[in-house]
Enzyme design. Structure first.
Site, mmCIF file in Angstrom:
data_model
loop_
_atom_site.group_PDB
_atom_site.id
_atom_site.type_symbol
_atom_site.label_atom_id
_atom_site.label_comp_id
_atom_site.label_asym_id
_atom_site.label_seq_id
_atom_site.Cartn_x
_atom_site.Cartn_y
_atom_site.Cartn_z
ATOM 1 N N MET A 275 12.580 23.786 0.949
ATOM 2 C CA MET A 275 11.579 23.052 0.175
ATOM 3 C C MET A 275 12.249 22.120 -0.834
ATOM 4 O O MET A 275 11.879 20.958 -0.967
ATOM 5 C CB MET A 275 10.665 24.047 -0.558
ATOM 6 C CG MET A 275 9.458 23.401 -1.195
ATOM 7 S SD MET A 275 8.461 24.573 -2.116
ATOM 8 C CE MET A 275 7.781 25.578 -0.815
ATOM 9 N N LYS B 157 0.831 -1.207 0.000
ATOM 10 C CA LYS B 157 0.000 0.000 0.000
ATOM 11 C C LYS B 157 0.870 1.265 0.000
ATOM 12 O O LYS B 157 2.041 1.211 0.384
ATOM 13 C CB LYS B 157 -0.935 -0.002 1.215
ATOM 14 C CG LYS B 157 -0.227 0.139 2.554
ATOM 15 C CD LYS B 157 -1.174 -0.076 3.725
ATOM 16 C CE LYS B 157 -0.437 0.069 5.037
ATOM 17 N NZ LYS B 157 -1.184 -0.466 6.173
ATOM 18 N N TYR C 113 17.563 29.268 5.793
ATOM 19 C CA TYR C 113 16.442 30.030 6.373
ATOM 20 C C TYR C 113 16.595 30.177 7.889
ATOM 21 O O TYR C 113 16.901 29.213 8.586
ATOM 22 C CB TYR C 113 15.116 29.327 6.097
ATOM 23 C CG TYR C 113 14.618 29.515 4.685
ATOM 24 C CD1 TYR C 113 14.254 30.776 4.216
ATOM 25 C CD2 TYR C 113 14.517 28.426 3.830
ATOM 26 C CE1 TYR C 113 13.801 30.938 2.921
ATOM 27 C CE2 TYR C 113 14.061 28.588 2.525
ATOM 28 C CZ TYR C 113 13.708 29.854 2.083
ATOM 29 O OH TYR C 113 13.257 30.015 0.801
ATOM 30 N N ARG D 89 -10.965 0.497 15.313
ATOM 31 C CA ARG D 89 -10.740 1.485 14.264
ATOM 32 C C ARG D 89 -11.764 1.254 13.157
ATOM 33 O O ARG D 89 -12.470 2.139 12.759
ATOM 34 C CB ARG D 89 -9.308 1.342 13.728
ATOM 35 C CG ARG D 89 -8.889 2.374 12.738
ATOM 36 C CD ARG D 89 -7.417 2.269 12.402
ATOM 37 N NE ARG D 89 -7.075 1.032 11.703
ATOM 38 C CZ ARG D 89 -5.911 0.806 11.107
ATOM 39 N NH1 ARG D 89 -4.967 1.729 11.147
ATOM 40 N NH2 ARG D 89 -5.663 -0.324 10.494
#
Ligand SMILES: *Cc1c(COP(=O)(O)O)cnc(C)c1O
Length: 351
Positions: free
Chosen positions: A306, A42, A261, A126
């Site tokens: 980023m 998955k 940063y 769940r």
């Protein structure tokens, strides 16, 4: 799988085939048969690359897989004999795919003739049907024309010292007996039962039912209590995925200068630094900022940007991490999150 426009991203992922097959060898020893293994692929095979990993599984001789949704099932349907979808009700079921019934109220939403497995709640609360709803679930499935092929559950704390894992297994045993009785009364053929994920498989040291659903262990990142799992062979599992990146630029950071940063890292002496082409947009979790040392001993300096990250080195190519659990510890999270954060467009190579 490649998103157009991102093909030139210079982060890349290596998938170590030898480590992967080593992990499958160890898991086969524990289950005592390859046929009892369903590989959990998955979420893009925990970030490793769905088709790449499916292909390796097929080469190894694995016949069963577990995926999240119909799209993933579609991509790997030709690699496996049997695929279990955990969380999608299909419009058009795929012939070799079985779909999870997570809630008794969902029965009517499945197309007629869909193959389903009933998820049962053994204590995680769940999703899944309760033991009291079991008989009704079988009856409604028959009325709606669904083919029930199995019954399973999921453990919430197989890797913890508490007794919860035993309690859930006990509960599942009762569910199993009841399901077998119902199936017999309804004249159904043999059902498939399963409960164990990686932690539960290694905790038990054997496959307790018809198959196991192993995810994190196949990827070599099962991170469990050493005392609890002493002599369970988990130490021999090896991480499959490593993240690499290439240099964008380098410079000397002078004593007293600060980098990136917020300028949170300051050089104490003149030092060589390099800027590398991978950032949090690629899935390199930002919490590793100023706080992680690569396998070759290079430190992440200051904040992860980023699209790039600064380190105290200037090699053209570096390995950022080769064990997701080590990176996860520096971020206060778990290997699962580090791995599934790896973006789909990053190039994967089997090495
Ligand atoms: C993700 C998942 C697994 C695999 O768990 P691991 O801890 O990675 O082995 C097994 N079963 C279900 C239902 C899951 O959602």
């Amino acid at each position: 799988m490649l998103a157009i426009g991102y093909n030139f991203a210079m982060a890349h992922i290596n998938l170590n085939k030898k480590s992967f097959f080593n992990n499958l060898d160890i898991i086969t020893q524990v289950t005592s048969a390859k046929d009892k293994i369903a590989v959990v692929l998955k979420d893009n095979a925990y970030g490793h690359g769905l088709v790449e990993m499916a292909s390796l599984c097929q080469e190894y001789g694995i016949k069963k897989a577990v995926v999240r949704n119909q799209k993933e099932a579609y991509h790997v349907k030709d690699f496996f004999e049997n695929i279990l979808v955990l969380a999608e009700i299909p419009d058009t079921p795929i012939p070799n795919v079985v779909y999870t019934l997570n809630d008794i109220n969902a029965i009517k939403l499945f197309p007629k003739n869909t193959r389903v497995e009933i998820k049962t709640d053994s204590g995680m609360h769940r999703n899944g049907v309760s033991i009291d709803q079991l008989e009704n679930t079988f009856t409604l499935c028959r009325e709606h024309g669904l083919h029930v092929e199995g019954v399973f559950t999921h453990h919430r704390s197989a890797d913890e010292l508490s007794t919860e894992w035993f309690v859930q297994e006990q509960n599942f045993k009762k569910i199993k007996e009841k399901a077998q009785e119902i199936a017999q009364n309804m004249g159904m053929k043999h059902l498939r039962f399963h409960s164990q994920n990686s932690a539960a498989l290694f905790r038990a040291g054997e496959c307790l039912h018809d198959m196991v659903r192993v995810g994190i262990a196949i990827y070599g990142c099962l991170d469990v209590n050493e005392t609890l799992y002493k002599d369970k062979n988990v130490d021999s599992l090896k991480p499959v995925l490593s993240l690499h990146s290439s240099k964008l630029s380098s410079r000397i950071l002078k004593a007293g200068e600060r980098i990136g940063y917020g300028g949170i890292y300051e050089a104490e002496i003149d030092m060589q630094v390099g800027n590398y082409d991978v950032g949090y947009a690629d899935g390199l979790l930002r919490n590793g900022s100023n706080n992680f040392t690569t396998p070759q001993g290079h430190k992440i300096l200051g904040r992860i940007s980023m699209d790039n990250v600064n380190l105290d080195c200037a090699e053209e190519e570096i390995c950022i991490f080769d064990d997701a659990n080590t990176y996860a510890r520096s971020c206060g999270t778990i290997g699962y999150e580090v791995l599934t954060s790896m973006r789909e467009y990053i190039k994967r190579s089997v090495v």
